[in-house]
Motif scaffolding. Structure first.
Motif, short mmCIF file in Angstrom:
data_model
loop_
_atom_site.label_atom_id
_atom_site.label_comp_id
_atom_site.label_asym_id
_atom_site.label_seq_id
_atom_site.Cartn_x
_atom_site.Cartn_y
_atom_site.Cartn_z
N ALA A 221 0.38 -1.15 0.13
CA ALA A 221 -0.08 0.21 0.49
C ALA A 221 0.99 1.54 0.34
CB ALA A 221 -0.82 -0.23 1.06
N GLY A 222 -0.03 2.30 -0.97
CA GLY A 222 1.36 3.26 -0.68
C GLY A 222 2.02 3.99 -1.54
N MET A 223 3.33 2.92 -2.05
CA MET A 223 4.58 2.18 -2.77
C MET A 223 4.42 3.21 -3.88
SD MET A 223 6.38 0.50 -1.15
CE MET A 223 7.61 -0.47 -1.93
N ASN A 224 3.22 3.73 -4.68
CA ASN A 224 3.72 4.63 -5.80
C ASN A 224 3.37 5.91 -5.75
OD1 ASN A 224 0.92 4.12 -5.40
ND2 ASN A 224 0.32 3.47 -7.81
N ALA A 225 3.11 6.51 -4.88
CA ALA A 225 2.86 7.28 -4.14
C ALA A 225 3.86 8.31 -4.89
CB ALA A 225 3.24 7.73 -2.64
N SER A 226 5.16 8.11 -4.68
CA SER A 226 6.39 9.09 -5.12
C SER A 226 6.50 8.81 -6.70
CB SER A 226 6.68 9.14 -4.75
OG SER A 226 7.93 7.57 -3.98
N ALA A 227 6.09 7.73 -7.28
CA ALA A 227 6.28 7.52 -8.86
C ALA A 227 5.83 8.15 -9.60
CB ALA A 227 5.75 5.98 -8.43
N THR B 281 5.04 -8.73 3.02
CA THR B 281 4.12 -7.73 3.10
C THR B 281 5.08 -6.74 2.43
OG1 THR B 281 3.94 -7.66 5.96
CG2 THR B 281 3.62 -5.35 4.83
N ARG B 282 4.27 -5.96 1.93
CA ARG B 282 4.27 -4.89 0.93
C ARG B 282 4.13 -3.54 1.52
NH1 ARG B 282 8.15 -3.55 -2.94
NH2 ARG B 282 7.62 -2.82 -4.78
N ASN B 283 4.67 -2.80 2.38
CA ASN B 283 4.82 -1.68 2.87
C ASN B 283 5.48 0.19 2.13
OD1 ASN B 283 3.51 -2.80 5.47
ND2 ASN B 283 5.67 -3.13 6.31
N SER B 284 4.85 1.02 2.66
CA SER B 284 5.52 2.47 2.51
C SER B 284 6.43 2.96 2.99
CB SER B 284 4.21 3.29 2.12
OG SER B 284 3.95 3.35 3.66
N VAL B 285 7.22 2.36 3.64
CA VAL B 285 7.76 2.14 4.87
C VAL B 285 8.98 1.40 5.04
CG1 VAL B 285 9.15 2.95 7.46
CG2 VAL B 285 5.98 3.68 6.58
N ALA B 286 9.79 1.70 4.79
CA ALA B 286 11.66 0.78 5.03
C ALA B 286 12.11 1.46 6.18
CB ALA B 286 11.80 0.37 3.47
N GLN B 287 13.13 0.43 6.60
CA GLN B 287 14.48 1.04 7.27
C GLN B 287 15.45 1.22 6.15
OE1 GLN B 287 15.19 -2.09 10.45
NE2 GLN B 287 17.41 -2.11 9.43
N ASP C 160 10.69 -3.85 4.25
CA ASP C 160 12.33 -3.98 3.55
C ASP C 160 13.25 -3.35 4.26
OD1 ASP C 160 10.19 -5.14 1.81
OD2 ASP C 160 10.77 -3.20 0.33
N ILE C 161 14.65 -4.11 3.65
CA ILE C 161 15.55 -2.90 4.10
C ILE C 161 16.84 -2.81 4.03
CG2 ILE C 161 17.78 -3.48 5.99
CD1 ILE C 161 15.77 -3.93 8.10
N ILE C 162 16.52 -1.29 3.17
CA ILE C 162 17.89 -0.80 2.17
C ILE C 162 19.06 -0.34 3.17
CG2 ILE C 162 17.97 1.34 1.04
CD1 ILE C 162 14.67 2.03 1.69
N LEU C 163 20.01 -1.34 1.66
CA LEU C 163 21.54 -0.89 1.74
C LEU C 163 21.59 -0.32 1.20
CD1 LEU C 163 22.45 -4.92 3.21
CD2 LEU C 163 21.23 -2.76 5.03
N ALA C 164 22.52 0.99 0.73
CA ALA C 164 22.60 1.66 -0.15
C ALA C 164 23.99 2.92 0.61
CB ALA C 164 21.72 3.02 -0.18
N ASP C 165 25.52 1.96 -0.03
CA ASP C 165 26.65 2.71 0.41
C ASP C 165 26.65 4.48 0.32
OD1 ASP C 165 27.62 -0.07 0.79
OD2 ASP C 165 28.70 0.22 -1.54
#
Length: 263
Positions: A1-7, A60-66, A96-101
Motif C-alpha cells: 500500500a502506498g508504494m507508488n505515491a512518489s512514482a 508485506t509490501r509497505n510504504s516504509v522501509a528501514q 524491507d531493508i535498504i542497504l545503500a553505500d
C-alpha cells in the motif's frame, strides 16, 4: 500500500544490476541510483549509488522501509548483507531493508587512496595520517572527483533520492556512529520522510570522527578512573586504573610510549 505515491513525480530511477549470491528465496533487489555529484548543478558528473533491497520475509509490501547508515565515515553499508540474510532476518520480517553505500564508500564511487591505506596497515603507524600522504591522497582523489561534494549534506540528499527512486514514502533510520550524524542531518532536512530512528553511538555534527577520537578516549578513561575510585568493589578489584593505564602504555613500543606521553 502506498508504494507508488512518489512514482508519479519525476526523479531518479533504480537501475537493476546483478545481485551477490545468497541462499534461495531471499529475493534481493540490487542496482544503482544515479545522483548528481553536485546537487545544485543542472548537469555534470553523476555518481552511481550502490543499492541492495532485502524484501520483507512475510511478503508485506509497505510504504516504509528501514534504511541503514554506517559509521566511519567510510564503511560500506552493503557489507551488512550477510547479517540480514542470516541472523538479522528478524529485522525484515515485516518491512524491507535498504542497504545503500554512501557516496565515496563501498561501490558508490569509492574515494580510496592505496598508499595511505597500505601505510595504516603497518604496525603502530605514527602519526596515523602523515601530512605528506594525506596531501598526495587529496591530489590523487581530486583528479577523479569534486571532493567538496562528498559531504554529510550531499549524502543526506542522496538518501532522499534513493528513497524516491525505490518508491517508499518514509524511512526507519537505523544508524551507528558517524551514521547518526548523517541521520540527524536527514531528519533536519526531511522530517516528514522519517517514520522512526534508532541511533547507536550517537555522534553530534560538531564531534565527527576521527578528529576527536583521542580526546574522547582520554575523557572516558579519566571518568572511568574517577568512578572506579569511588566504588569500593571496583577499587579493590582493579586498583588504581590510572596507574594501570600508564603501566600498559609504557609496555608499548616507541610509538606507544609517545602516545602515552601525549595522554
Amino acid at each position: 500500500a502506498g508504494m507508488n505515491a512518489s512514482a508519479a513525480v519525476p526523479g531518479p530511477h533504480f537501475e537493476a544490476r546483478p545481485c551477490p549470491e545468497v541462499p534461495p528465496g531471499v529475493g534481493l533487489r540490487c542496482g544503482v541510483v544515479r545522483v548528481p555529484e553536485r546537487h545544485s548543478a543542472a548537469a555534470g558528473r553523476e555518481i552511481e549509488l550502490h543499492v541492495i533491497v532485502l524484501p520483507a520475509t512475510d511478503g508485506t509490501r509497505n510504504s516504509v522501509a528501514q534504511y541503514d547508515l554506517e559509521g566511519g565515515p567510510g564503511f560500506a553499508v552493503t557489507d551488512f548483507l550477510e547479517f540480514y540474510v542470516g541472523e538479522g532476518a528478524p529485522y525484515r520480517r515485516s518491512r524491507d531493508i535498504i542497504l545503500a553505500d554512501m557516496r565515496g564508500t563501498g561501490k558508490s564511487n569509492p574515494l580510496r587512496c592505496p598508499a595511505l591505506e597500505e601505510y595504516t596497515r603497518t604496525a603502530n603507524p605514527s602519526p596515523l595520517y602523515p601530512p605528506d600522504l594525506v596531501a598526495a591522497c587529496h591530489k590523487f582523489l581530486g583528479a577523479q572527483a569534486n571532493l567538496a561534494m562528498y559531504s554529510t549534506g550531499a549524502a543526506a540528499r542522496d538518501i532522499d533520492l534513493v528513497r524516491h527512486a525505490l518508491g517508499y514514502e518514509r524511512l526507519d533510520l537505523n544508524a551507528v556512529s558517524y551514521g547518526t550524524t548523517l541521520g540527524w542531518r536527514y531528519i533536519a532536512e526531511y522530517p516528514d520522510r522519517v517514520h522512526s530512528a534508532v541511533f547507536v553511538g550517537t555522534v553530534p555534527a560538531d564531534r565527527t570522527p576521527p578528529r576527536f577520537h583521542a580526546m574522547a578516549a582520554e575523557r572516558v578513561l579519566s571518568m572511568l578512573q574517577t568512578e572506579c575510585a569511588r566504588d569500593p568493589v571496583c577499587a579493590v578489584a582493579f586498583g588504581d586504573l590510572g596507574s594501570a593505564v600508564s603501566d600498559s602504555l609504557r609496555r608499548f613500543d616507541g610509538a606507544g610510549a609517545d602516545m602515552g606521553r601525549a595522554i
